[in-house]
Design a protein around this motif. Structure first.
Motif, PDB file in Angstrom:
ATOM      1  N   ASN A 245     -14.452 -55.713 -27.776  1.00  0.00           N
ATOM      2  CA  ASN A 245     -14.197 -54.589 -27.508  1.00  0.00           C
ATOM      3  C   ASN A 245     -14.216 -53.922 -26.213  1.00  0.00           C
ATOM      4  OD1 ASN A 245     -13.045 -51.530 -27.866  1.00  0.00           O
ATOM      5  ND2 ASN A 245     -13.469 -51.909 -30.047  1.00  0.00           N
ATOM      6  N   LEU A 246     -13.380 -53.626 -25.419  1.00  0.00           N
ATOM      7  CA  LEU A 246     -13.652 -53.092 -23.956  1.00  0.00           C
ATOM      8  C   LEU A 246     -13.991 -51.490 -24.270  1.00  0.00           C
ATOM      9  CD1 LEU A 246     -10.944 -54.958 -22.081  1.00  0.00           C
ATOM     10  CD2 LEU A 246     -13.277 -55.697 -22.572  1.00  0.00           C
TER      11      LEU A 246
ATOM     12  N   GLN B 204      -6.701 -45.799 -16.986  1.00  0.00           N
ATOM     13  CA  GLN B 204      -6.494 -46.451 -17.981  1.00  0.00           C
ATOM     14  C   GLN B 204      -6.438 -47.997 -17.797  1.00  0.00           C
ATOM     15  OE1 GLN B 204      -4.053 -46.041 -21.614  1.00  0.00           O
ATOM     16  NE2 GLN B 204      -5.842 -45.102 -22.657  1.00  0.00           N
ATOM     17  N   THR B 205      -5.384 -48.026 -17.022  1.00  0.00           N
ATOM     18  CA  THR B 205      -4.776 -49.404 -16.598  1.00  0.00           C
ATOM     19  C   THR B 205      -5.840 -50.179 -15.690  1.00  0.00           C
ATOM     20  OG1 THR B 205      -2.544 -48.914 -16.696  1.00  0.00           O
ATOM     21  CG2 THR B 205      -3.106 -50.862 -15.681  1.00  0.00           C
ATOM     22  N   ALA B 206      -6.587 -49.266 -14.803  1.00  0.00           N
ATOM     23  CA  ALA B 206      -7.324 -49.904 -13.869  1.00  0.00           C
ATOM     24  C   ALA B 206      -8.881 -50.183 -14.635  1.00  0.00           C
ATOM     25  CB  ALA B 206      -7.982 -48.863 -12.607  1.00  0.00           C
TER      26      ALA B 206
ATOM     27  N   MET C 154      -8.390 -53.485 -16.367  1.00  0.00           N
ATOM     28  CA  MET C 154      -8.396 -54.425 -15.649  1.00  0.00           C
ATOM     29  C   MET C 154      -9.729 -54.906 -15.434  1.00  0.00           C
ATOM     30  SD  MET C 154      -4.960 -53.889 -13.391  1.00  0.00           S
ATOM     31  CE  MET C 154      -5.312 -55.462 -12.312  1.00  0.00           C
ATOM     32  N   ARG C 155     -10.473 -53.962 -15.012  1.00  0.00           N
ATOM     33  CA  ARG C 155     -11.926 -53.996 -14.478  1.00  0.00           C
ATOM     34  C   ARG C 155     -12.794 -54.588 -15.747  1.00  0.00           C
ATOM     35  NH1 ARG C 155     -16.985 -51.749 -14.331  1.00  0.00           N
ATOM     36  NH2 ARG C 155     -16.282 -49.922 -15.889  1.00  0.00           N
ATOM     37  N   ARG C 156     -12.814 -54.209 -16.778  1.00  0.00           N
ATOM     38  CA  ARG C 156     -13.403 -54.831 -17.829  1.00  0.00           C
ATOM     39  C   ARG C 156     -12.827 -56.027 -18.663  1.00  0.00           C
ATOM     40  NH1 ARG C 156     -15.547 -49.444 -21.354  1.00  0.00           N
ATOM     41  NH2 ARG C 156     -15.533 -48.136 -19.743  1.00  0.00           N
ATOM     42  N   PHE C 157     -11.606 -56.329 -18.272  1.00  0.00           N
ATOM     43  CA  PHE C 157     -11.192 -57.623 -18.815  1.00  0.00           C
ATOM     44  C   PHE C 157     -11.329 -58.628 -17.748  1.00  0.00           C
ATOM     45  CE2 PHE C 157      -7.027 -60.489 -19.685  1.00  0.00           C
ATOM     46  CZ  PHE C 157      -7.554 -60.802 -20.677  1.00  0.00           C
ATOM     47  N   GLU C 158     -11.381 -58.554 -16.450  1.00  0.00           N
ATOM     48  CA  GLU C 158     -11.700 -59.834 -15.677  1.00  0.00           C
ATOM     49  C   GLU C 158     -12.863 -60.448 -15.953  1.00  0.00           C
ATOM     50  OE1 GLU C 158     -11.426 -60.659 -11.107  1.00  0.00           O
ATOM     51  OE2 GLU C 158     -12.201 -58.667 -11.489  1.00  0.00           O
ATOM     52  N   PRO C 159     -14.219 -59.865 -16.228  1.00  0.00           N
ATOM     53  CA  PRO C 159     -15.278 -60.720 -16.564  1.00  0.00           C
ATOM     54  C   PRO C 159     -15.122 -61.729 -18.199  1.00  0.00           C
ATOM     55  CG  PRO C 159     -15.733 -58.541 -16.612  1.00  0.00           C
ATOM     56  CD  PRO C 159     -14.446 -58.627 -15.819  1.00  0.00           C
ATOM     57  N   VAL C 160     -14.239 -61.093 -18.958  1.00  0.00           N
ATOM     58  CA  VAL C 160     -13.904 -61.811 -19.878  1.00  0.00           C
ATOM     59  C   VAL C 160     -13.303 -62.970 -19.719  1.00  0.00           C
ATOM     60  CG1 VAL C 160     -12.927 -61.659 -22.279  1.00  0.00           C
ATOM     61  CG2 VAL C 160     -14.253 -59.606 -21.388  1.00  0.00           C
ATOM     62  N   VAL C 161     -12.156 -62.914 -18.989  1.00  0.00           N
ATOM     63  CA  VAL C 161     -11.350 -63.980 -18.776  1.00  0.00           C
ATOM     64  C   VAL C 161     -12.217 -64.966 -17.922  1.00  0.00           C
ATOM     65  CG1 VAL C 161      -9.584 -65.115 -17.075  1.00  0.00           C
ATOM     66  CG2 VAL C 161      -9.391 -62.911 -18.485  1.00  0.00           C
TER      67      VAL C 161
ATOM     68  N   ALA D  39      -2.012 -54.151 -18.086  1.00  0.00           N
ATOM     69  CA  ALA D  39      -3.286 -54.396 -17.316  1.00  0.00           C
ATOM     70  C   ALA D  39      -3.851 -55.939 -17.480  1.00  0.00           C
ATOM     71  CB  ALA D  39      -4.316 -53.539 -17.959  1.00  0.00           C
ATOM     72  N   CYS D  40      -3.954 -56.349 -18.812  1.00  0.00           N
ATOM     73  CA  CYS D  40      -4.445 -57.778 -19.213  1.00  0.00           C
ATOM     74  C   CYS D  40      -3.517 -58.983 -18.539  1.00  0.00           C
ATOM     75  CB  CYS D  40      -4.569 -58.192 -20.616  1.00  0.00           C
ATOM     76  SG  CYS D  40      -5.945 -56.744 -21.213  1.00  0.00           S
ATOM     77  N   THR D  41      -2.323 -58.412 -18.596  1.00  0.00           N
ATOM     78  CA  THR D  41      -1.544 -59.387 -17.835  1.00  0.00           C
ATOM     79  C   THR D  41      -1.642 -59.539 -16.436  1.00  0.00           C
ATOM     80  OG1 THR D  41       0.580 -59.110 -19.426  1.00  0.00           O
ATOM     81  CG2 THR D  41       1.231 -59.610 -17.063  1.00  0.00           C
ATOM     82  N   LEU D  42      -1.866 -58.615 -15.830  1.00  0.00           N
ATOM     83  CA  LEU D  42      -2.015 -58.667 -14.260  1.00  0.00           C
ATOM     84  C   LEU D  42      -3.320 -59.493 -13.908  1.00  0.00           C
ATOM     85  CD1 LEU D  42      -1.098 -55.018 -13.255  1.00  0.00           C
ATOM     86  CD2 LEU D  42       0.089 -57.174 -12.690  1.00  0.00           C
ATOM     87  N   VAL D  43      -4.225 -59.056 -14.764  1.00  0.00           N
ATOM     88  CA  VAL D  43      -5.821 -59.838 -14.577  1.00  0.00           C
ATOM     89  C   VAL D  43      -5.427 -61.482 -14.543  1.00  0.00           C
ATOM     90  CG1 VAL D  43      -8.009 -60.112 -15.467  1.00  0.00           C
ATOM     91  CG2 VAL D  43      -7.148 -57.821 -15.242  1.00  0.00           C
TER      92      VAL D  43
END
Length: 390
Positions: free
Chosen positions: A74-75, A85-87, A90-97, A116-120
């Motif tokens: 959960n981010l 929100q979008t930014a 993205m910031r929190r999802f990148e390290p998960v990927v 947001a998750c698509t762009l990352v």
């Protein structure tokens, strides 16, 4: 040549990260996760909740109602402007990927978390799978339309709910081999949960309202309104409440009242337009409560996208108070009629429905409760073929 499915998911092929961010995503993701688990071999998943929309009580209830496992990650992003929100997603999802090394990222619908998750993922070279691709309202003033268009442009596998969506995608230059028509996962949820739906009487009792208010021979209608274009301007909201009050003279209307709408009714001093004995205000309803109310209603008046689909599947006449729809199949084949904010049109079509002359419609192709299984079968084959090539 048909791909031979292995007995076990390849250990070198990472999990599918399944992203949810807002309430409609949960209804779409629940059947997908069940289908992935039931597939042979089982498709490993990680359920990620961005926290874009989060109400603890409603969130927990939705997961319970939909038999959806609690998120693995959960981010906890929370609310904010579209940009913030979008930014933040993205910031929190990148390290998960980076940490989980997924085989792909699966996104649904058109909320900020989807884009947001698509762009990352795309910028990390991770394939993106978009469920509910190709829907278009052609209204660029809707933030959801921007999210849909951009997500589709960069997604690698696009699963559509209706055949016309492929035409939209083709016009936008998306290659046919990326597109698969599978049907509507929202209807998978509806059909699998219909037997668990709450009765309308129980919904009213839980809110401290006498069920006798909707138990007359005429039945009842359902209203939902939340779009800024309908509820953020005092004159528009007043005119819509006024025509709904007129309709409530013929049939009691149950409002599942969105917090934004409730706040604006109070802020604009429009409470005098509501007759509480005929316009029954309920707090936001859970999925099973809303399903029970819709299934038993004679008419639904809404500006929601999802309700257009669900009423078509249920065979309940629906009037959509918007100027456009990204779900044209609900109008062409289903029970939906677009009335916009035209008060005469709302009056006329409501009277027709209450006189028994509403659209009966039919259930569209592949809205059969098996969409998630089709997605699981295609996605497993596609991912394993990609893996073998690499």
């Amino acid at each position: 040549m048909k791909t031979q499915m292995p007995d076990h998911w390849p250990s070198t092929l990472g999990p599918v990260i399944c992203v949810v961010g807002a309430r409609p995503n949960f209804m779409k993701m629940a059947p997908i996760l069940r289908a992935f688990a039931a597939h042979q071999p089982a498709i490993p998943t990680l359920l990620l909740h961005t926290g874009q929309h989060y109400d603890r009580d409603m969130n927990d209830k939705l997961f319970e109602d939909l038999r959806l496992p609690h998120p693995d990650i959960n981010l906890e992003v929370g609310s904010g402007s579209h940009a913030v929100q979008t930014a933040e997603v993205m910031r929190r999802f990148e390290p998960v990927v980076d940490d989980k090394k997924p085989s792909c990222v699966l996104v649904v619908g058109d909320v900020n978390s989807t884009l947001a998750c698509t762009l990352v993922a795309v910028k990390k070279g991770i394939p993106v799978v978009h469920v509910e691709a190709g829907l278009r309202s052609y209204d660029r003033a809707m933030p959801e339309e921007i999210n849909r268009v951009l997500t589709d442009q960069v997604a690698d596998r696009l699963y559509t709910t209706e055949r016309s969506a492929a035409d939209n995608l083709t016009r936008e230059g998306i290659a046919a081999e990326r597109i698969r028509f599978v049907g509507n996962v929202m209807i998978d949820s509806l059909l699998s949960n219909r037997s668990f739906a709450r009765s309308p009487a129980d919904c009213l009792q839980a809110a401290g309202v006498d069920p006798a208010l909707i138990q007359g021979a005429q039945g009842f209608g359902i209203v939902t309104m939340h779009r800024p274009s309908n509820v953020d301007h005092a004159d528009i909201l007043a005119s819509l409440l006024g025509v709904l009050r007129e309709i409530s003279e013929s049939i009691p209307l149950v409002f599942a009242l969105h917090p934004r709408t409730k706040s604006n009714i109070e802020r604009f001093g429009l409470g005098n337009l509501i007759d509480q004995t005929k316009m029954i205000m309920l707090p936001p309803q859970g999925y099973l409560e809303m399903l029970g109310l819709m299934a038993n209603a004679r008419i639904v008046l809404t500006d929601s996208g999802g309700l257009q689909e669900e009423t078509t599947a249920l065979g309940v006449p629906c009037l959509t108070m918007r100027e456009n729809t990204e779900r044209p199949i609900t109008v062409e084949q289903g029970t939906n009629t677009m009335v916009g904010r035209n008060l005469d049109s709302i009056r006329h079509h409501a009277a027709e429905i209450l006189a028994g002359r509403g659209k009966s419609g039919r259930v569209p192709e592949n809205w059969d409760g098996q969409t998630s299984q089709r997605i699981a079968a295609d996605l497993a084959t596609w991912l394993i073929e990609r893996h073998n090539r690499n």
